[in-house]
Write a protein that holds these residues in place. Structure first.
Motif, PDB file in Angstrom:
ATOM      1  N   THR A  13       0.837  -1.202   0.000  1.00  0.00           N
ATOM      2  CA  THR A  13       0.000   0.000   0.000  1.00  0.00           C
ATOM      3  C   THR A  13       0.872   1.253   0.000  1.00  0.00           C
ATOM      4  O   THR A  13       1.745   1.428   0.865  1.00  0.00           O
ATOM      5  CB  THR A  13      -0.914   0.017   1.240  1.00  0.00           C
ATOM      6  OG1 THR A  13      -1.579  -1.245   1.346  1.00  0.00           O
ATOM      7  CG2 THR A  13      -1.944   1.129   1.140  1.00  0.00           C
ATOM      8  N   ASN A  14       0.648   2.115  -0.978  1.00  0.00           N
ATOM      9  CA  ASN A  14       1.336   3.414  -1.096  1.00  0.00           C
ATOM     10  C   ASN A  14       2.862   3.277  -1.161  1.00  0.00           C
ATOM     11  O   ASN A  14       3.595   4.180  -0.745  1.00  0.00           O
ATOM     12  CB  ASN A  14       0.934   4.350   0.050  1.00  0.00           C
ATOM     13  CG  ASN A  14      -0.500   4.826  -0.093  1.00  0.00           C
ATOM     14  OD1 ASN A  14      -1.032   4.929  -1.203  1.00  0.00           O
ATOM     15  ND2 ASN A  14      -1.151   5.116   1.031  1.00  0.00           N
ATOM     16  N   HIS A  15       3.343   2.162  -1.697  1.00  0.00           N
ATOM     17  CA  HIS A  15       4.778   2.041  -1.970  1.00  0.00           C
ATOM     18  C   HIS A  15       5.100   2.686  -3.318  1.00  0.00           C
ATOM     19  O   HIS A  15       4.217   2.926  -4.136  1.00  0.00           O
ATOM     20  CB  HIS A  15       5.195   0.562  -1.984  1.00  0.00           C
ATOM     21  CG  HIS A  15       5.366  -0.022  -0.608  1.00  0.00           C
ATOM     22  ND1 HIS A  15       4.410   0.105   0.372  1.00  0.00           N
ATOM     23  CD2 HIS A  15       6.384  -0.735  -0.051  1.00  0.00           C
ATOM     24  CE1 HIS A  15       4.829  -0.507   1.472  1.00  0.00           C
ATOM     25  NE2 HIS A  15       6.024  -1.033   1.240  1.00  0.00           N
ATOM     26  N   SER A  16       6.388   2.928  -3.567  1.00  0.00           N
ATOM     27  CA  SER A  16       6.801   3.587  -4.810  1.00  0.00           C
ATOM     28  C   SER A  16       6.745   2.618  -5.982  1.00  0.00           C
ATOM     29  O   SER A  16       6.672   1.396  -5.806  1.00  0.00           O
ATOM     30  CB  SER A  16       8.234   4.113  -4.668  1.00  0.00           C
ATOM     31  OG  SER A  16       9.151   3.023  -4.621  1.00  0.00           O
ATOM     32  N   ALA A  17       6.808   3.181  -7.196  1.00  0.00           N
ATOM     33  CA  ALA A  17       6.780   2.353  -8.405  1.00  0.00           C
ATOM     34  C   ALA A  17       7.971   1.389  -8.436  1.00  0.00           C
ATOM     35  O   ALA A  17       7.835   0.236  -8.851  1.00  0.00           O
ATOM     36  CB  ALA A  17       6.777   3.247  -9.648  1.00  0.00           C
ATOM     37  N   ARG A  18       9.153   1.848  -7.971  1.00  0.00           N
ATOM     38  CA  ARG A  18      10.323   0.963  -7.953  1.00  0.00           C
ATOM     39  C   ARG A  18      10.109  -0.182  -6.972  1.00  0.00           C
ATOM     40  O   ARG A  18      10.419  -1.345  -7.272  1.00  0.00           O
ATOM     41  CB  ARG A  18      11.589   1.728  -7.589  1.00  0.00           C
ATOM     42  CG  ARG A  18      12.813   0.818  -7.602  1.00  0.00           C
ATOM     43  CD  ARG A  18      14.049   1.471  -7.004  1.00  0.00           C
ATOM     44  NE  ARG A  18      14.534   2.568  -7.829  1.00  0.00           N
ATOM     45  CZ  ARG A  18      15.677   3.217  -7.598  1.00  0.00           C
ATOM     46  NH1 ARG A  18      16.437   2.876  -6.550  1.00  0.00           N
ATOM     47  NH2 ARG A  18      16.063   4.206  -8.368  1.00  0.00           N
ATOM     48  N   GLN A  19       9.566   0.116  -5.805  1.00  0.00           N
ATOM     49  CA  GLN A  19       9.321  -0.933  -4.818  1.00  0.00           C
ATOM     50  C   GLN A  19       8.295  -1.949  -5.323  1.00  0.00           C
ATOM     51  O   GLN A  19       8.441  -3.149  -5.091  1.00  0.00           O
ATOM     52  CB  GLN A  19       8.846  -0.304  -3.503  1.00  0.00           C
ATOM     53  CG  GLN A  19       9.926   0.470  -2.771  1.00  0.00           C
ATOM     54  CD  GLN A  19       9.364   1.265  -1.605  1.00  0.00           C
ATOM     55  OE1 GLN A  19       8.307   1.883  -1.697  1.00  0.00           O
ATOM     56  NE2 GLN A  19      10.087   1.254  -0.489  1.00  0.00           N
ATOM     57  N   VAL A  20       7.277  -1.459  -6.024  1.00  0.00           N
ATOM     58  CA  VAL A  20       6.260  -2.353  -6.575  1.00  0.00           C
ATOM     59  C   VAL A  20       6.886  -3.277  -7.617  1.00  0.00           C
ATOM     60  O   VAL A  20       6.631  -4.484  -7.637  1.00  0.00           O
ATOM     61  CB  VAL A  20       5.092  -1.547  -7.184  1.00  0.00           C
ATOM     62  CG1 VAL A  20       4.154  -2.450  -7.968  1.00  0.00           C
ATOM     63  CG2 VAL A  20       4.330  -0.805  -6.090  1.00  0.00           C
ATOM     64  N   PHE A  21       7.730  -2.719  -8.489  1.00  0.00           N
ATOM     65  CA  PHE A  21       8.415  -3.542  -9.495  1.00  0.00           C
ATOM     66  C   PHE A  21       9.305  -4.586  -8.823  1.00  0.00           C
ATOM     67  O   PHE A  21       9.313  -5.759  -9.200  1.00  0.00           O
ATOM     68  CB  PHE A  21       9.257  -2.664 -10.422  1.00  0.00           C
ATOM     69  CG  PHE A  21      10.214  -3.445 -11.280  1.00  0.00           C
ATOM     70  CD1 PHE A  21       9.753  -4.215 -12.336  1.00  0.00           C
ATOM     71  CD2 PHE A  21      11.578  -3.438 -11.011  1.00  0.00           C
ATOM     72  CE1 PHE A  21      10.632  -4.960 -13.122  1.00  0.00           C
ATOM     73  CE2 PHE A  21      12.460  -4.171 -11.780  1.00  0.00           C
ATOM     74  CZ  PHE A  21      11.984  -4.941 -12.840  1.00  0.00           C
ATOM     75  N   GLU A  22      10.063  -4.170  -7.809  1.00  0.00           N
ATOM     76  CA  GLU A  22      10.975  -5.087  -7.140  1.00  0.00           C
ATOM     77  C   GLU A  22      10.227  -6.189  -6.387  1.00  0.00           C
ATOM     78  O   GLU A  22      10.787  -7.246  -6.095  1.00  0.00           O
ATOM     79  CB  GLU A  22      11.901  -4.307  -6.208  1.00  0.00           C
ATOM     80  CG  GLU A  22      12.908  -3.451  -6.979  1.00  0.00           C
ATOM     81  CD  GLU A  22      13.749  -2.551  -6.080  1.00  0.00           C
ATOM     82  OE1 GLU A  22      13.375  -2.387  -4.890  1.00  0.00           O
ATOM     83  OE2 GLU A  22      14.766  -2.010  -6.574  1.00  0.00           O
ATOM     84  N   ALA A  23       8.938  -5.939  -6.088  1.00  0.00           N
ATOM     85  CA  ALA A  23       8.116  -6.965  -5.436  1.00  0.00           C
ATOM     86  C   ALA A  23       7.630  -8.012  -6.426  1.00  0.00           C
ATOM     87  O   ALA A  23       7.027  -9.009  -6.019  1.00  0.00           O
ATOM     88  CB  ALA A  23       6.930  -6.310  -4.736  1.00  0.00           C
ATOM     89  N   GLY A  24       7.873  -7.787  -7.732  1.00  0.00           N
ATOM     90  CA  GLY A  24       7.501  -8.779  -8.735  1.00  0.00           C
ATOM     91  C   GLY A  24       6.322  -8.399  -9.597  1.00  0.00           C
ATOM     92  O   GLY A  24       5.618  -9.276 -10.108  1.00  0.00           O
TER      93      GLY A  24
END
Length: 503
Positions: A323-334
């Motif tokens: 929730t409300n993480h950055s685009a880079r963090q979302v990508f790194e989550a898979g």
């Protein structure tokens, strides 16, 4: 005895720098017929209609109306000659009423209170053709389908005997599309000619009398709809056989790839865009999200990909709270993201194809050594993806802006899928693409489903949603109206939910 042509375009040629958009194209339209114009992107359909409507001038060829040569120098000339156009994106003043919009530019209206005189004519014509709309209503208060009716009424009141409709159902629900077809049949009965530009073969078969197919700027053929089928039309458009029916094997979904719980978010204008949205996407399934444009789809995708903050609610990706993480963090989550605006959001146009292919991963080995990029590794990686995804580019060093729309989308898919994502957010992945590119992208999404990824497919193309999805969620006004298994879904039920009716 053959019917005399109402309109004839003979050997129309139009070239732009580096491309011949129309190459000696001939088209004849008869009174009282719906004539479909088919072709892939870049086939020359829009250019041909722009010439007919006076936006462009042909380099060669002639236009005949009722057998007489005419010169159409501007849209005003086209209107004078009885040619009207309903654009895909409506040209209406939102603060004005229906009658005021129609009165703008309408010959014969008085300078004072012109809308009063128009109101009665709007009501009469609306009743005659089944185009009911309140002439006193402001445009902003109308649905998209009602705004389309205003554009059609505007053309008819200006005396249009030939009406050009550009992708007219792209913003309509299935029920609204059926209503439009009924309107076209009434117009046909009264002798009007309709040129219907569409890429949806089902619509051609449902409403058109004849169909003209263009390919690479040239006329392929004009055939009666009663003597053809979708496979033959596709072959004419593409130049080869295309598998129209997708091969989707049954699969038992696994754990959750995405969980959205009671998410609320605002639009760019600060208005509520998502209102308590909840749904899940499982690994190994495609969840299609259907809805008419402007009902919260864009905001939903941006929330899930780290581009928009939620006001409340929770987003879990592959069992992690994102929730409300950055685009880079979302990508790194898979998470892979196929954006709606592929040029503005999906690539850096001035960068090379190779650079765009490593945009997500250039900061990680093997593409960097310390603070320096490993150009050989990047080049080898790019060449492999170019071959695997069939990206048509002269070299990996070619600027991405020089690629066609289909090849830009292949580039985006190659980059996003190369990391083996567990969740794919695909927003309108085939919008504006030709049959060949669409076929390949559908196959790639199904392949990722087979490999166990969860896919959220956001699309306004109901045929695409029905063909690819395992389950279908319908969004309206920022709320989920319902979620149904695709095997049990039908166009009528989905269409009703798209207008805000819960099952």
């Amino acid at each position: 005895m053959p019917v005399e042509a109402f309109l004839s375009l003979r050997n129309i040629t139009k070239a732009f720098p580096g491309v011949v958009a129309n190459d000696r194209v001939t088209l004849e339209v008869r009174p009282g017929e719906v004539h479909a114009l088919l072709g892939e992107n870049g086939a020359g359909k829009t250019t041909l209609m722009s010439i007919l409507y006076g936006i462009y001038q042909p380099d060669a060829g002639e236009i005949l109306l009722r057998g007489r040569p005419v010169r159409i120098r501007s849209p005003r000339d086209a209107i004078v000659h009885g040619i009207g156009m309903v654009p895909q994106h409506f040209l209406l003043v939102r603060r004005h009423t229906v009658a005021e919009n129609i009165a703008l530019g309408l010959a014969g209206t008085p300078p004072l209170f012109p809308a009063r005189q128009v109101q009665r004519r709007v009501e009469e014509l609306g009743e005659r053709y089944g185009l009911a709309v309140d002439p006193r209503a402001p445009i902003w208060s109308l649905s998209v389908s009602e705004q389309q009716r205003v554009e059609i009424l505007k053309a008819l009141l200006r005396g249009a005997e030939i009406l050009i409709l550009d992708e007219p159902t792209s913003v309509l629900t299935p029920q609204e599309a059926l209503n439009l077809f009924a309107v076209l049949r009434r117009m046909k009965q009264e002798g009007h000619a309709v040129i219907f530009i569409t890429h949806k073969l089902d619509e051609v078969m449902a409403v058109a009398d004849r169909v003209t197919v263009l390919r690479k700027g040239r006329l392929v053929d004009t055939v009666p709809v009663a003597r053809t089928d979708k496979r033959a039309l596709t072959r004419m458009m593409v130049g080869r056989d295309v598998e129209v029916r997708l091969q989707k094997t049954p699969r038992v979904p696994e754990g959750e790839a995405l969980s959205v719980e009671d998410v609320w978010a605002r639009s760019d204008r600060g208005l509520p865009a998502l209102r308590g949205v909840s749904f899940t996407v499982r690994r190994g399934e495609i969840l299609g999200m259907a809805g008419v444009a402007g009902n919260g789809q864009r905001e939903q995708v941006e929330v899930l990909t780290g581009l928009r903050r939620t006001e409340r609610g929770r987003v879990r990706v592959l069992n992690r709270d994102m929730t409300n993480h950055s685009a880079r963090q979302v990508f790194e989550a898979g998470v892979a993201h196929i954006p709606e605006e592929r040029v503005r959001m999906g690539i850096v146009p001035a960068m090379t194809v190779a650079e765009n292919l490593v945009l997500r991963r250039y900061r990680y080995p093997p593409f960097c050594r310390g603070q320096l990029l490993d150009l050989e590794e990047i080049s080898a990686f790019a060449r492999r993806l170019i071959a695997e995804y069939e990206i048509a580019t002269p070299t990996p060093r070619t600027p991405a802006r020089s690629l066609s729309g289909g090849n830009i989308q292949r580039l985006i898919l190659a980059r996003e899928f190369s990391g083996g994502p567990g969740l794919i957010i695909a927003a309108h992945p085939t919008s504006g693409l030709d049959v060949s590119a669409t076929e390949q992208i559908h196959a790639l999404l199904l392949q990722r489903r087979e490999e166990g990824a969860g896919v959220l497919l956001v699309s306004e193309d109901l045929d695409e949603v029905l063909a690819l999805s395992d389950r279908i969620a319908v969004i309206f006004g920022g709320e989920i109206m319902g979620i149904v298994p695709a095997a049990e879904a039908n166009r009528e039920g989905i269409g009703l939910m798209m207008t805000g009716q819960r099952p």
